[in-house]
Design a protein around this motif. Sequence first.
Motif, PDB file in Angstrom:
ATOM      1  N   GLU A 257      -1.444   0.650   9.049  1.00 41.90           N
ATOM      2  CA  GLU A 257      -1.348  -0.366   7.988  1.00 41.90           C
ATOM      3  C   GLU A 257       0.059  -0.921   7.828  1.00 41.90           C
ATOM      4  O   GLU A 257       0.235  -2.031   7.318  1.00 41.90           O
ATOM      5  CB  GLU A 257      -1.824   0.230   6.656  1.00 41.90           C
ATOM      6  N   ALA A 258       1.030  -0.155   8.256  1.00 41.85           N
ATOM      7  CA  ALA A 258       2.407  -0.633   8.158  1.00 41.85           C
ATOM      8  C   ALA A 258       2.787  -1.522   9.342  1.00 41.85           C
ATOM      9  O   ALA A 258       3.918  -1.997   9.418  1.00 41.85           O
ATOM     10  CB  ALA A 258       3.361   0.559   8.082  1.00 41.85           C
TER      11      ALA A 258
ATOM     12  N   ASP B 110       5.747  -3.855   3.415  1.00 37.44           N
ATOM     13  CA  ASP B 110       6.420  -2.679   2.867  1.00 37.44           C
ATOM     14  C   ASP B 110       7.293  -3.059   1.673  1.00 37.44           C
ATOM     15  O   ASP B 110       8.427  -2.593   1.527  1.00 37.44           O
ATOM     16  CB  ASP B 110       7.255  -1.982   3.953  1.00 37.44           C
TER      17      ASP B 110
ATOM     18  N   ASP C 173      -4.217   1.849  -2.116  1.00 38.49           N
ATOM     19  CA  ASP C 173      -4.744   3.211  -2.163  1.00 38.49           C
ATOM     20  C   ASP C 173      -5.036   3.603  -3.600  1.00 38.49           C
ATOM     21  O   ASP C 173      -4.438   3.091  -4.556  1.00 38.49           O
ATOM     22  CB  ASP C 173      -3.734   4.202  -1.571  1.00 38.49           C
TER      23      ASP C 173
ATOM     24  N   VAL D   3       1.709  -3.087  -3.981  1.00 36.58           N
ATOM     25  CA  VAL D   3       2.451  -2.847  -2.744  1.00 36.58           C
ATOM     26  C   VAL D   3       1.738  -3.523  -1.582  1.00 36.58           C
ATOM     27  O   VAL D   3       0.543  -3.300  -1.371  1.00 36.58           O
ATOM     28  CB  VAL D   3       2.585  -1.338  -2.463  1.00 36.58           C
ATOM     29  N   ASP D   4       2.459  -4.366  -0.867  1.00 35.17           N
ATOM     30  CA  ASP D   4       1.953  -4.935   0.377  1.00 35.17           C
ATOM     31  C   ASP D   4       2.413  -4.033   1.513  1.00 35.17           C
ATOM     32  O   ASP D   4       3.605  -3.952   1.805  1.00 35.17           O
ATOM     33  CB  ASP D   4       2.471  -6.363   0.572  1.00 35.17           C
ATOM     34  N   LYS D   5       1.462  -3.327   2.133  1.00 31.99           N
ATOM     35  CA  LYS D   5       1.826  -2.313   3.115  1.00 31.99           C
ATOM     36  C   LYS D   5       2.395  -2.917   4.391  1.00 31.99           C
ATOM     37  O   LYS D   5       3.213  -2.292   5.076  1.00 31.99           O
ATOM     38  CB  LYS D   5       0.606  -1.449   3.439  1.00 31.99           C
TER      39      LYS D   5
END
Length: 917
Positions: free
Chosen positions: A252-253, A744, A720, A739-741
């Motif tokens: 996801e990152a 980041d 999450d 948070v936008d993974k």
Amino acid sequence: MGNFTARVRREPRYIDLGLCTACGICANYCPVIIGDAYNENLALTKGPHRDYVQAVPASFYIDPAACLYLNHETCQICVSACQAKAINFYEQEETVDLEVGAVILAPGFGRISEEVLSTYGYGRLADVVTGMEFERLTSASGPTMGKIIRPSDGQHAHRIAFLQCIGSRDVSCGNGYCSSVCCMYAVKEAVVAKEHDPDIEISIFYMDMRTQGKEFDYARLRAKEKGVRFVRSRVAGVQENGNALEISYVNEAGKHLKESFDMVVLPEGLESPGDAQSLARAAGIDLNHYHFCSTGSFVPLQTTRPGIFVSGAFQGPKDVPESVTDASGAAALAAEALKMVRGSRVESKEYPAEIDIGQAPRIGVFVCSCGTNVGGVVDVKAVADYAASLDDVVFADMNLFSCAQNTQEAITEKISENRLNRVVVAACTPRTHEPLFQETLKNAGLNPCLFEMANIRDHCSWVHAAVPAEATEKSKDLVRMAVAKARRLEPLPEQKLPVTHKAALVIGGGMAGMTAALSIAGQGFDCFLVEESGELGGNLRHIRFMLSGEDPRKILQDTEERVRSNPHIHVYTNSSVEDVSGYVGNFVASIRTPEGHENLEHGVIVVATGGKPYEPKQYLYGKSTQVVTQGELEERLSDSDEAKRINNVVMIQCVGSRGQDLPYCSKICCGQAVKNALKILELNPSANITVLYRDMRTYGFMEDYYQLAREKGVIFVHFDKESPPEVTEKGGRIQVEFVDKILDERVILEPDLLAISVGIVPSRVEALSKILKIPLTGDGFFLEAHPKLRPVEFTVDGVYLCGLAHGPKPISESIVQATAAAGKACIPLAKGYVTVDPIVSSIDPDSCIGCGICESLCPYAAIKMIKVGKKKKAETISASCKGCGICAAHCPTLAIYMGGFTNEQILSQIRAFGEEL
């Protein structure tokens, strides 16, 4: 509707499914597969001939294109090898014309092509297997007896990867839909593998974990607790790296990663049947763009041709409970079409007269190998030899599959040859197989209650697989105890009770309740429809538009008109059920109406009490006018002028659900968010929409709309459970921070509107649960008798279940379930009688002291106190009794005994167990 000529071409199968025991001997001897690495089980063979003889549940089939005899008139080795004599190459094709009044299409689903599977190395890499093949590996009756080993070298697999969405959610292969079942069956297989070997490492690579069924999320959480690793990523391919399989993926990152595994499992999706187009042409029906049967949201079981219905995966990808429900629903629709000729072609089976069993017990014992399910652990021959040494056992034998048709016929013959008057079968669970063996006894002229079963599969081979000697000794113990009880078995009469009230009570007047009432009325029976509120329609009254484009308000109006104008349906609004007495076929309900109390006589009950939206407390709901639920947003979108002023919208999924206030998934929220997002863009194409989600569960054909929303610019951002979005208010405006993974980074949006997706909670049904003696789940929904075998029934006979009362679901599924419940409810009404199992309690009036303990303890209200002269005595209501034995266990004078479970029978088992201690 009502007049069809169905021309059916009956192709030869060459294997008689009634005789086939699925032992696999034919596959083992077939010369076409000699030299294959896994020729023990063709579900695992590799090579161009892997489909020659394929395993299917409880049988095999022959591929005419590969068979040497059918193509060259040679071989026939399989014929001589088959111990069951199930193979016959002289069966001829025939065509039959059937005059019918209704047609049900249930051809099932097709398999994802090997071309699609080959993208992930299938067919090229021996250790890449499909989900079905892996299931055979984990089976105790499979080729490795449940050991998880690699096909390439037979070595134990320590690291296994499951790759989700194989042949589904994949526009490159033309299957844009979600197959709905793959995530759950991957979780199931992973858990089973962990049970076989707790040290095995399993990783499931997925895009969205779609375990949206009733209590399915609990299974996912249990898998996680057992150590199954879940990785959110879509794997592009599989490569060989020495003895290992290497997969590359992006997390996801956005980081590129590689991992090696011993095996890769492809839980392939469900394809439309291969002959769907030819079937559609023959039946004159339409298919959708994926070649599944075309149906509507409000008529999900009806094809485009009146009188032809559909059930199962041909209607769309679905799991076993939904397929079983579909089948009952389609049967109900067919029963409506055929009500005028009901009973006109009924053939009653004739049984031989019951044999007088005489005085001395002559017991026959049949010990089953169940393939390797039992025989792979337990020494079946030793158990059969031991049984033969027991007193009163005059015949003992062992069978490969005792439940096979040929074995049933053999048991019938042995009963006659050896003049057996009691039978013991040592095999699997009586829960599923006892009725089958009791039917065998009836065919042999014995009372079905002269049968006893020892469960040496569940209690021995499955739980003691690591200690075969101990499992064998325990099997002997169970057989000895079963024989001891069998000595004391006596014939018990089957009771038939008349259905005195041929009408139904439907509790709840939402879409499910109205559908059930219309189906019951459509089958020719009266129906009382009781609704607590002042109007019919339930939650459908708050729905303004559908993803499919249908008008729910028009559907609701038409449905309500049909209900109120039907002479068989009697509607009670502003009314509630206060008490129900009686039993199946003879219920009396006391309802409270605006005019007072009224008693209704009916034979069956359908519970359709519905559900309601969860009332959120999160994200400033109720404190800021900018925060609304999806339902409230839908109401606003019905005013197009207001909708055009909405420019920036944020949606948050799973509010209160999946581990917050509600532990379950409500199934409808993701589809509702996508529906509202598309509606906003329809009215204001320049609007900016961001959806914050945990898993987008747009299963089935809803996936098309999810894809469309992304194409139109809706932004979907995953979060999450541990780091949910935060909503604050500054200067009179709300801010949403998340948070936008991929970036980041924390992102802050200031939308015009925040729409939160809330789940479904059950109605207040605790009082009704106690009145009807029907159980609730821990989540407050009603608990069905069995999730797969009896999904719309309760353990209480004559009471059925549908709609949101069962659990959260979309409208189409509620309608199917309501139709299925109506179909089940009409069975006793149409037959005119119900049969009662002989295991019900019986009360000795001479010993009964009338204390009433049994009446107060009975969970099914199956015992009542009556006056006999001046004394009170207990009496069993046979139709209500479920044979639980609570009354017998608490009777202070031992005046109550259970049919088939008398004190003498149980004590004899206990004494027999102690004989070897």
